[in-house]
Design a protein around this motif. Sequence first.
Motif, PDB file in Angstrom:
ATOM      1  N   TYR A 180       0.879  -1.172   0.000  1.00 21.45           N
ATOM      2  CA  TYR A 180       0.000   0.000   0.000  1.00 21.45           C
ATOM      3  C   TYR A 180       0.912   1.216   0.000  1.00 21.45           C
ATOM      4  CZ  TYR A 180      -3.959  -2.946   1.364  1.00 21.45           C
ATOM      5  OH  TYR A 180      -4.944  -3.894   1.402  1.00 21.45           O
TER       6      TYR A 180
ATOM      7  N   ARG B 231      -8.701 -10.995   3.689  1.00 17.83           N
ATOM      8  CA  ARG B 231      -9.527 -10.395   2.633  1.00 17.83           C
ATOM      9  C   ARG B 231      -9.107 -10.911   1.256  1.00 17.83           C
ATOM     10  NH1 ARG B 231      -8.928  -5.502   5.633  1.00 17.83           N
ATOM     11  NH2 ARG B 231      -7.537  -4.657   4.042  1.00 17.83           N
TER      12      ARG B 231
ATOM     13  N   ALA C 114       2.444  -4.474   3.045  1.00 15.81           N
ATOM     14  CA  ALA C 114       1.457  -5.020   3.992  1.00 15.81           C
ATOM     15  C   ALA C 114       1.616  -6.543   4.079  1.00 15.81           C
ATOM     16  CB  ALA C 114       0.047  -4.665   3.556  1.00 15.81           C
TER      17      ALA C 114
ATOM     18  N   PRO D 238       0.556  -8.807  16.002  1.00 17.71           N
ATOM     19  CA  PRO D 238       0.225  -7.450  16.413  1.00 17.71           C
ATOM     20  C   PRO D 238      -0.642  -6.738  15.387  1.00 17.71           C
ATOM     21  CG  PRO D 238       2.621  -7.753  16.166  1.00 17.71           C
ATOM     22  CD  PRO D 238       1.979  -9.034  15.787  1.00 17.71           C
ATOM     23  N   SER D 239      -1.252  -5.660  15.820  1.00 12.14           N
ATOM     24  CA  SER D 239      -2.060  -4.833  14.940  1.00 12.14           C
ATOM     25  C   SER D 239      -1.189  -4.315  13.796  1.00 12.14           C
ATOM     26  CB  SER D 239      -2.608  -3.692  15.784  1.00 12.14           C
ATOM     27  OG  SER D 239      -3.493  -2.958  15.035  1.00 12.14           O
ATOM     28  N   GLY D 240      -1.722  -4.370  12.576  1.00 13.46           N
ATOM     29  CA  GLY D 240      -0.972  -3.866  11.427  1.00 13.46           C
ATOM     30  C   GLY D 240      -0.021  -4.880  10.822  1.00 13.46           C
ATOM     31  N   SER D 241      -0.073  -6.131  11.291  1.00 11.17           N
ATOM     32  CA  SER D 241       0.890  -7.122  10.778  1.00 11.17           C
ATOM     33  C   SER D 241       0.432  -7.766   9.459  1.00 11.17           C
ATOM     34  CB  SER D 241       1.167  -8.200  11.829  1.00 11.17           C
ATOM     35  OG  SER D 241      -0.013  -8.820  12.254  1.00 11.17           O
ATOM     36  N   GLY D 242      -0.791  -7.461   9.002  1.00  7.53           N
ATOM     37  CA  GLY D 242      -1.241  -7.961   7.698  1.00  7.53           C
ATOM     38  C   GLY D 242      -2.270  -9.073   7.774  1.00  7.53           C
ATOM     39  N   LYS D 243      -2.763  -9.364   8.960  1.00 10.79           N
ATOM     40  CA  LYS D 243      -3.690 -10.498   9.138  1.00 10.79           C
ATOM     41  C   LYS D 243      -4.980 -10.297   8.331  1.00 10.79           C
ATOM     42  CE  LYS D 243      -3.975  -9.859  13.629  1.00 10.79           C
ATOM     43  NZ  LYS D 243      -3.220  -8.588  13.734  1.00 10.79           N
ATOM     44  N   SER D 244      -5.591  -9.125   8.482  1.00  6.96           N
ATOM     45  CA  SER D 244      -6.856  -8.875   7.781  1.00  6.96           C
ATOM     46  C   SER D 244      -6.647  -8.795   6.272  1.00  6.96           C
ATOM     47  CB  SER D 244      -7.497  -7.566   8.241  1.00  6.96           C
ATOM     48  OG  SER D 244      -7.863  -7.677   9.574  1.00  6.96           O
ATOM     49  N   THR D 245      -5.549  -8.193   5.876  1.00  4.54           N
ATOM     50  CA  THR D 245      -5.258  -8.096   4.440  1.00  4.54           C
ATOM     51  C   THR D 245      -5.188  -9.496   3.834  1.00  4.54           C
ATOM     52  OG1 THR D 245      -4.041  -6.052   4.806  1.00  4.54           O
ATOM     53  CG2 THR D 245      -3.611  -7.194   2.743  1.00  4.54           C
TER      54      THR D 245
ATOM     55  N   HIS E  46       4.363   0.704   1.002  1.00  2.00           N
ATOM     56  CA  HIS E  46       4.573   0.024   2.294  1.00  2.00           C
ATOM     57  C   HIS E  46       4.125  -1.438   2.146  1.00  2.00           C
ATOM     58  CE1 HIS E  46       4.270  -0.802   6.585  1.00  2.00           C
ATOM     59  NE2 HIS E  46       3.045  -1.243   6.355  1.00  2.00           N
TER      60      HIS E  46
HETATM   61  P1  ADP Z   1      -3.866  -6.437  10.878  1.00  2.00           P
HETATM   62  O1  ADP Z   1      -5.118  -7.109  10.419  1.00  2.00           O
HETATM   63  O2  ADP Z   1      -2.798  -7.384  11.280  1.00  2.00           O
HETATM   64  O3  ADP Z   1      -4.136  -5.400  11.962  1.00  2.00           O
HETATM   65  P2  ADP Z   1      -3.929  -5.156   8.297  1.00  2.00           P
HETATM   66  O4  ADP Z   1      -3.960  -6.247   7.329  1.00  2.00           O
HETATM   67  O5  ADP Z   1      -5.222  -4.454   8.604  1.00  2.00           O
HETATM   68  O6  ADP Z   1      -3.245  -5.631   9.652  1.00  2.00           O
HETATM   69  O7  ADP Z   1      -2.919  -4.031   7.801  1.00  2.00           O
HETATM   70  C1  ADP Z   1      -1.580  -4.333   7.383  1.00  2.00           C
HETATM   71  C2  ADP Z   1      -0.904  -3.036   6.928  1.00  2.00           C
HETATM   72  O8  ADP Z   1      -1.495  -2.592   5.716  1.00  2.00           O
HETATM   73  C3  ADP Z   1      -1.036  -1.900   7.920  1.00  2.00           C
HETATM   74  O9  ADP Z   1       0.135  -1.147   7.878  1.00  2.00           O
HETATM   75  C4  ADP Z   1      -2.197  -1.105   7.395  1.00  2.00           C
HETATM   76  O10 ADP Z   1      -2.109   0.235   7.770  1.00  2.00           O
HETATM   77  C5  ADP Z   1      -2.038  -1.294   5.880  1.00  2.00           C
HETATM   78  N1  ADP Z   1      -3.333  -1.272   5.166  1.00  2.00           N
HETATM   79  C6  ADP Z   1      -4.312  -2.186   5.263  1.00  2.00           C
HETATM   80  N2  ADP Z   1      -5.343  -1.901   4.453  1.00  2.00           N
HETATM   81  C7  ADP Z   1      -4.992  -0.741   3.801  1.00  2.00           C
HETATM   82  C8  ADP Z   1      -5.612   0.071   2.819  1.00  2.00           C
HETATM   83  N3  ADP Z   1      -6.815  -0.237   2.307  1.00  2.00           N
HETATM   84  N4  ADP Z   1      -4.950   1.169   2.399  1.00  2.00           N
HETATM   85  C9  ADP Z   1      -3.718   1.482   2.881  1.00  2.00           C
HETATM   86  N5  ADP Z   1      -3.067   0.751   3.806  1.00  2.00           N
HETATM   87  C10 ADP Z   1      -3.686  -0.350   4.268  1.00  2.00           C
END
Ligand code: ADP
Length: 262
Positions: free
Chosen positions: A23, A57, A28, A47-54, A26
């Motif tokens: 992103y 999805r 992800a 941890p938060s921001g480690s890419g789990k949700s990405t 950066h």
């Molecule tokens: P987690 O689920 O582990 O908290 P995320 O998958 O939500 O982590 O996010 C991983 C990284 O990607 C983070 O740095 C987050 O800020 C970034 N990120 C996630 N989705 C987006 C997006 N749609 N646009 C920009 N950055 C994103």
Amino acid sequence: MIINQSISPANGHIQVSHVFKNYAGHAALHDISLDIPAGSVTVIIGPSGSGKSTLLRMINHLERVDEGFIQIDDEFIGYRKKGDKLYELKERDILKQRKSVGYVFQNFNLFPHLNVLQNIIEAPLAHKKLSKDQAILKANQLLGLVGLRDKVEAWPKQLSGGQQQRVAIARALALDPKVILFDEPTSALDPELVGEVLNVIKNLAKLGKTMVIVTHEIAFAREVADHVVFMDQGRIVEQGTVQQVLEQPKEERTQNFLSRVL
Ligand code: ADP
């Protein structure tokens, strides 16, 4: 029961192969590969921001991969293969493919203008998968499974967060998906409502569907997971059994994370 129809050990094998996602420069996700056997329960922590949700999805093509690919039972998620090239599916085909992957969101995402029954039968009817009578019968069975048979006519706003999430789980099951993805299913709940949702998920684990769960509930992970994946800064740092990752983690980053959350 209808809900048992699609249980088959040959269904729901997920393969994530060398997936990258950036992103705005950066990373992800950085070179993620995972093999998730059909019928298994995988818990992703980190941890938060480690890419789990990405990552989660992407398994549903709610997010595009930059590189790499994801397959469920040899079907490419979001793409079709022609020769040695992958071409992105049309929106209509993406929606069709999503029928076999249920998704449970952090914030439940029930349709507020539909009652509980209508929320659950909406997708099977829209996809012409069941007749209305069959869909209602199945919705009632699913509500029994999540312990909410008496809420069939309730409106989302009349339900607690835990009840709404249990309806959302019933809705995710309505199309008989091979795979169910849970994105922090209890993080929006008051602490006293977390247990009822985790109990429902534990029961689902016995149905034999492939489940991938992002959660911060380590005690729950211990009980339910066949496989645990620890992510940090867009990478898989460590993965293995509960014993390997949660009880005797090898990596310092996993040890530090667990000491903070336990
Ligand atoms: P987690 O689920 O582990 O908290 P995320 O998958 O939500 O982590 O996010 C991983 C990284 O990607 C983070 O740095 C987050 O800020 C970034 N990120 C996630 N989705 C987006 C997006 N749609 N646009 C920009 N950055 C994103």
